[in-house]
Design an enzyme around this catalytic site. Structure first.
Site, PDB file in Angstrom:
ATOM      1  N   ASN A   9      39.862  41.444  48.555  1.00  0.00           N
ATOM      2  CA  ASN A   9      40.914  42.424  48.814  1.00  0.00           C
ATOM      3  C   ASN A   9      40.237  43.665  49.391  1.00  0.00           C
ATOM      4  O   ASN A   9      39.589  44.406  48.663  1.00  0.00           O
ATOM      5  CB  ASN A   9      41.648  42.754  47.506  1.00  0.00           C
ATOM      6  N   LYS A  11      41.571  46.264  50.448  1.00  0.00           N
ATOM      7  CA  LYS A  11      42.324  47.496  50.178  1.00  0.00           C
ATOM      8  C   LYS A  11      42.413  48.315  51.478  1.00  0.00           C
ATOM      9  O   LYS A  11      42.441  47.727  52.556  1.00  0.00           O
ATOM     10  CB  LYS A  11      41.691  48.263  49.015  1.00  0.00           C
ATOM     11  N   HIS A  96      49.973  44.097  43.140  1.00  0.00           N
ATOM     12  CA  HIS A  96      48.678  44.671  42.786  1.00  0.00           C
ATOM     13  C   HIS A  96      48.916  45.953  41.976  1.00  0.00           C
ATOM     14  O   HIS A  96      49.865  46.690  42.250  1.00  0.00           O
ATOM     15  CB  HIS A  96      47.858  44.965  44.047  1.00  0.00           C
ATOM     16  N   GLU A  98      47.655  48.737  42.073  1.00  0.00           N
ATOM     17  CA  GLU A  98      47.725  49.972  42.874  1.00  0.00           C
ATOM     18  C   GLU A  98      49.109  50.135  43.495  1.00  0.00           C
ATOM     19  O   GLU A  98      49.575  51.256  43.712  1.00  0.00           O
ATOM     20  CB  GLU A  98      46.602  49.967  43.936  1.00  0.00           C
ATOM     21  N   GLU A 167      44.174  41.074  36.580  1.00  0.00           N
ATOM     22  CA  GLU A 167      43.318  42.217  36.909  1.00  0.00           C
ATOM     23  C   GLU A 167      43.580  43.338  35.908  1.00  0.00           C
ATOM     24  O   GLU A 167      44.518  44.133  36.097  1.00  0.00           O
ATOM     25  CB  GLU A 167      43.631  42.722  38.321  1.00  0.00           C
ATOM     26  N   GLY A 173      37.633  48.800  40.091  1.00  0.00           N
ATOM     27  CA  GLY A 173      36.911  49.880  40.756  1.00  0.00           C
ATOM     28  C   GLY A 173      36.125  50.769  39.810  1.00  0.00           C
ATOM     29  O   GLY A 173      35.630  51.819  40.202  1.00  0.00           O
ATOM     30  N   SER A 211      36.076  44.554  39.164  1.00  0.00           N
ATOM     31  CA  SER A 211      34.621  44.728  39.170  1.00  0.00           C
ATOM     32  C   SER A 211      33.867  43.407  39.108  1.00  0.00           C
ATOM     33  O   SER A 211      32.766  43.342  38.561  1.00  0.00           O
ATOM     34  CB  SER A 211      34.177  45.669  38.046  1.00  0.00           C
TER      35      SER A 211
HETATM   36  P1  13P Z   1      37.157  45.906  42.394  1.00  0.00           P
HETATM   37  O1  13P Z   1      36.509  44.552  42.579  1.00  0.00           O
HETATM   38  O2  13P Z   1      36.689  46.923  43.395  1.00  0.00           O
HETATM   39  O3  13P Z   1      37.094  46.373  40.983  1.00  0.00           O
HETATM   40  O4  13P Z   1      38.711  45.691  42.742  1.00  0.00           O
HETATM   41  C1  13P Z   1      39.389  44.664  42.125  1.00  0.00           C
HETATM   42  C2  13P Z   1      40.722  44.552  42.747  1.00  0.00           C
HETATM   43  O5  13P Z   1      41.590  45.383  42.553  1.00  0.00           O
HETATM   44  C3  13P Z   1      40.970  43.414  43.640  1.00  0.00           C
HETATM   45  O6  13P Z   1      42.312  43.311  43.958  1.00  0.00           O
END
Ligand code: 13P
Length: 249
Positions: A9, A11, A96, A98, A167, A173, A211
């Protein structure tokens, strides 16, 4: 046997030049050693056409990061499932954290998005996960089950067509990964919930995200109910992403 799925992803990262370099490195890596798992990259919408061309004739599938819950019409800024399909999109993330957090996406909206994707022949990767406060309050199971239940209720017998990604919000992150045991425990709960809705639950893919990186992927992917990964930061570095892909073989 079902293949694991490793999805990156991106982002809101990338540029024409950066995407070109990243995919050149991934293509070279995968040409040297064909992946023993399915691979996808979820890219920002403006780059779908670019990446569609760059992954053509490779083992990398194209994914979107979001899809509209509406079919078409006056929804400024949105992209419909049919539009994604036009660019060869195979998977789309929905729900997601976010999007839930910064764009107010409700369980019902996420379920509608999953339904739209399925109707267009796109596999939704349905993201669920608890916040740190919810975990500390002992609500992890209740939260992820509520999030998944909305999708199961909406898509009915098509539930076996979805991918689920667990997740934990506190692991995204932050460099703080769920331990393999913590992740497995939640995956087992989700698998049981899917089994109550579909005879195909054992064949469905449940991804872990938060992560996941080159160092911890193998241990997470060795858990019985972890069928792949949804990778953020580490998916932007070709060597790291290739290492995770190799760990999923
Ligand atoms: P990270 O791997 O940067 O923690 O992000 C995970 C994520 O949100 C994947 O959709």
């Amino acid at each position: 046997m079902k293949k694991k799925l490793i999805a990156g992803n991106w982002k809101m990262n990338g540029s024409l030049a950066a995407n070109d370099a990243l995919l050149a490195a991934l293509r070279a890596g995968l040409a040297a050693q064909a992946p023993g798992c399915d691979v996808a990259v979820a890219v920002p919408a403006p780059y779908l056409a670019q990446v569609q061309a760059l992954v053509a004739d490779t083992a990398i599938a194209l994914a979107a990061q979001d899809v509209s819950q509406h079919e078409a019409g006056a929804y400024t800024g949105e992209a419909s499932a049919a539009m994604l399909r036009d660019f060869g999109v195979r998977y789309t993330l929905v729900g997601h954290s976010e999007r839930r957090q910064y764009h107010g996406e409700s369980d019902a909206a996420v379920a509608a998005k999953a339904q739209r994707a399925l109707a267009a022949g796109i596999t939704p990767i349905v993201c669920v996960g608890e916040t740190l406060a919810e975990r500390e309050a002992g609500q992890t199971e209740a939260v992820v089950k509520r999030q998944l239940a909305a999708v199961i209720a909406q898509v009915g017998h098509c539930v076996s067509e979805i991918v689920v990604a667990y997740e934990p919000v506190w692991a995204i992150g932050t460099g703080k990964t769920a331990t393999p045991a913590q992740a497995q425990a939640v995956h087992a709960v989700l698998r049981a919930q899917l089994a109550a809705a579909s005879a195909q639950a054992a064949n469905m893919r449940l991804l872990y995200g938060g992560s996941m990186n080159a160092a911890n992927a193998a241990e997470l992917l060795a858990q019985p109910d972890i069928d792949g990964g949804l990778i953020g930061g580490a998916a932007l570095k070709a060597p790291d992403f290739l290492t995770i892909i190799a760990a999923a073989a």
